[in-house]
Write an enzyme that holds these catalytic residues in place. Structure first.
Site, PDB file in Angstrom:
ATOM      1  N   GLU A 128      17.437  14.984  -1.293  1.00  0.00           N
ATOM      2  CA  GLU A 128      16.781  13.996  -0.414  1.00  0.00           C
ATOM      3  C   GLU A 128      15.597  14.605   0.323  1.00  0.00           C
ATOM      4  O   GLU A 128      14.578  13.946   0.543  1.00  0.00           O
ATOM      5  CB  GLU A 128      17.815  13.443   0.571  1.00  0.00           C
ATOM      6  CG  GLU A 128      17.326  12.320   1.444  1.00  0.00           C
ATOM      7  CD  GLU A 128      16.884  11.089   0.657  1.00  0.00           C
ATOM      8  OE1 GLU A 128      15.660  10.946   0.483  1.00  0.00           O
ATOM      9  OE2 GLU A 128      17.729  10.294   0.224  1.00  0.00           O
ATOM     10  N   LYS A 204       6.273  15.106  -5.672  1.00  0.00           N
ATOM     11  CA  LYS A 204       7.172  14.122  -5.083  1.00  0.00           C
ATOM     12  C   LYS A 204       7.182  12.833  -5.899  1.00  0.00           C
ATOM     13  O   LYS A 204       8.234  12.221  -6.110  1.00  0.00           O
ATOM     14  CB  LYS A 204       6.745  13.840  -3.643  1.00  0.00           C
ATOM     15  CG  LYS A 204       6.927  15.062  -2.727  1.00  0.00           C
ATOM     16  CD  LYS A 204       6.170  14.872  -1.415  1.00  0.00           C
ATOM     17  CE  LYS A 204       6.324  16.069  -0.491  1.00  0.00           C
ATOM     18  NZ  LYS A 204       5.369  16.016   0.639  1.00  0.00           N
TER      19      LYS A 204
END
Lengths: 434, 434
Positions: A128, A204
């Site tokens: 996460e 990302k």
């Protein structure tokens, strides 16, 4: 139930933040998990007496040895860098340890091998913290939006870049000037390439896209363009036309394949995403049942990153308590089976455009440009002739979405007009409304 | 693995939306779960031949019989209303069925009993759809922010109210006028009390607060104030001072206990929350490690609600596949054990204020008012004398946060001044910056 035992590899800002958070919120976390969490090992090249670590926590520089210890259930990797993180985590996986990592570069570039190894050894890799810091965007996409077919997502996923663009807009400052300040403030590295050239955002985006579409990680196929060529002039013109320039990571499903792209983008001023300022991050997700949803928060820093890491710890503690071997219930990349959808080349992608042409003040040049665009089938959404600069007149044009290869050809023709000075500026434009 | 079998109780807009979504996204959902999902029963008073349901799906009006059937693993309740939903779900729980519900009123008012029954029978009650429609805010708070101690949250959690306030601000329209339009558009019920008087928001806030702080559900202790007394005049004055009026649900942890309150609130114009318009919802959460994060999206409608319901289906399918009896890994109200923190009375709460006093144009009245406030220890943040209306001059005052009981007393004194006409308007104000 026995405590769950953690090894933390890396004792920099983030590692220190994790230690602090686990201590500070220990009671609240225990109330949530019903189970003790213990740090048994810390891997660090330099010991940190200033942290006043519990005497029972073993400090060592021998990472391969730490991940082989029996008193470790979960390895938290916050060293960063690809080597030796890759080798250490592979070794940890072989020893049956679950992995928590904030290492976007490692996962984007070597995640496919690592996830495969994790599957073979029935352990989880959770991450996460690797995307958008403290915003639980991986959980949202993997679980919260699991009923949806995700059409696209667009995110401000690099805080440094967003800080620079925000300052440029608010104060009319130049890129270099703001970058220097960002470095002084500690928002940007001494070598800012990863942030300002979009590599960090592309890492990302790679992770987000795999979770959104169920495709393997394919960092090398992300089209990546940074913000270092954005000028105060273009920021100003965009503003006058009702747009702001943001550095976005965009993943979009099209009929022909997936678009993966990171680039400066004009977006309408009234969009929430356009109003995400400073070092903050936000991701807008368009999904077929829920429509648009947006997730906003801090994308970096010790506290936010530790928040994401320790949320992963809580998830793992719950999984270890209630599932066989702690294997968990959610697939590592959101889907039980990945699909190999084609990833489009830049030339095959479709976006709107902001064009700035520097023209001599000569009758007919506007007609020449619009004729070229019109013949190429490119619709003009707005056109604005600016005040004369020294030796030329800037003409700004906004276009409807068009395939990039068509725009390439049209721009080559425009560039070849004798009345055109210097390079024509092209910045992509997204209305974010579909 | 065997398919997971669903019974859907209620075939209105949302029920229809769930059927449509499960069909439309079947392939994507199967890729995520690796397991077949089957609808075996539909509970409805009126059969719906127009939906062309699969012949194998049994339709019946006998809900208590449906929830007793062997070919049901999960009961989805989207009938709404407290009775007979309460009795039917209790019966389903006794038969060992997991429950998915969008019924915020039922959970806020009878959730404690239902969750207890679910625990006794080792089944789960999940309810993502009960708060903020398609925004996965329950998952975010229960899991995504699990590392944090949550300080407060503030949410626009009723789309009807936000639509009305947005129209009032954008177009200077009156409350009654916009309410009528909202009813015509289907955004507001014929009896709009639940939406405009804040009851619906208070139901949702009750659920959010329990998940944020680990306290039992306590709907009756929420201080609730609607938007029906907000005037176009106050909306305009707020705007001039740099604020917008939003109807917020706020849950805040203080040293003395928890504040649970729903009321119109002035918030700074530049806040993202102030820019959430129309029927959209958003929740701002302030947590100690991550800082502020915000979650935005559609708060109602067939698609968004079905998105949340089916995400819960996916979670349950994963839990049924990988945990014992499908008991899951996450506590129903986010914490393994709830704490009975005190809930503050209105008089004990602390907020800033917007005050509008209607004064005769008489020397000294401003001095009288400011003296009363100053003697009560209330700091004035801004003061603005407006243009004279018919028989009085509106004076608008913004104050720093102060305990409500102190403001009550000061206002009683102001109200008693001979130069004051009519009732003084008080609207709460939050800077959202801590």
């Amino acid at each position: 139930m026995k405590p769950v035992r953690l090894a933390i590899l890396g004792l920099g800002t983030v590692g220190g933040g994790i230690l602090k958070l686990l201590q500070e919120n220990a009671a609240e976390i225990k109330r949530r998990t019903g189970r003790e969490i213990q740090i048994t090992h810390v891997g660090t090249r330099r010991p940190r007496p200033d942290l006043n670590l519990d005497q029972k926590i073993k400090q060592s520089a021998d990472l391969l040895n730490i991940v082989a210890q029996d008193d470790v259930d979960v390895v938290i990797e916050v060293m960063g860098g690809i080597h030796p993180a890759y080798e250490v985590l592979l070794e940890a996986i072989k020893h049956g340890k679950h992995i928590i990592t904030a290492n976007k570069a490692l996962l984007a570039e070597h995640g496919n091998e690592l996830f495969k190894a994790a599957e073979d050894h029935s352990v989880q890799i959770v991450y996460e913290a690797a995307v958008a810091g403290g915003i639980p965007i991986i959980k949202v996409i993997r679980e919260g939006l699991a009923a949806n077919k995700i059409d696209w997502l667009a995110g401000i996923i690099n805080g440094t870049g967003n800080f620079i663009l925000t300052e440029m807009r608010d104060k009319g400052r130049a890129f270099d000037d703001v970058l220097k300040e960002a470095q002084e403030l500690g928002y940007a590295e001494a070598d800012p390439t990863f942030d300002v050239e979009g590599i960090d955002a592309a890492h990302k985006l790679t992770l987000l896209a795999s979770n959104a579409f169920g495709i393997p990680l394919q960092f090398s196929k992300v089209y990546t363009e940074g913000i270092s060529k954005i000028t105060a002039q273009d920021v100003k013109y965009a503003e006058e036309l009702g747009y702001r320039i943001k550095h976005l990571g965009i993943a979009r499903r099209t009929a022909n394949g997936i678009e993966l792209r990171v680039h400066p983008t004009l977006i309408p001023q009234e969009e929430l995403l356009a109003n995400v300022n400073g070092v903050k991050n936000a991701i807008l997700v368009q999904a077929n049942a829920v429509g648009p949803t947006l997730y906003y928060g801090a994308g970096a820093g010790a506290g936010p990153t530790a928040s994401a890491i320790v949320a992963d710890v809580v998830d793992l503690v719950r999984d270890i308590s209630y599932t066989e071997d702690g294997a968990g219930t959610v697939p590592q990349l959101a889907f039980e089976a990945l699909t190999d959808l084609p990833i489009l080349n830049r030339e095959e992608m479709t976006t709107g455009y902001y064009l700035r042409v520097n023209a001599e003040d000569q009758t007919g040049v506007l007609a020449d440009i619009t004729t070229i665009l019109s013949r190429a089938g490119i619709s003009i959404d707005a056109i604005m002739q600016q005040t004369r600069l020294k030796d030329s007149i800037p003409i700004v044009i906004l276009t409807d979405p068009i395939q990039e290869s068509i725009m390439d050809e049209a721009l080559a023709k425009i560039q070849a007009l004798p009345a055109i000075h210097g390079e024509t500026i092209r910045i992509r434009l997204e209305s974010l409304d579909q």
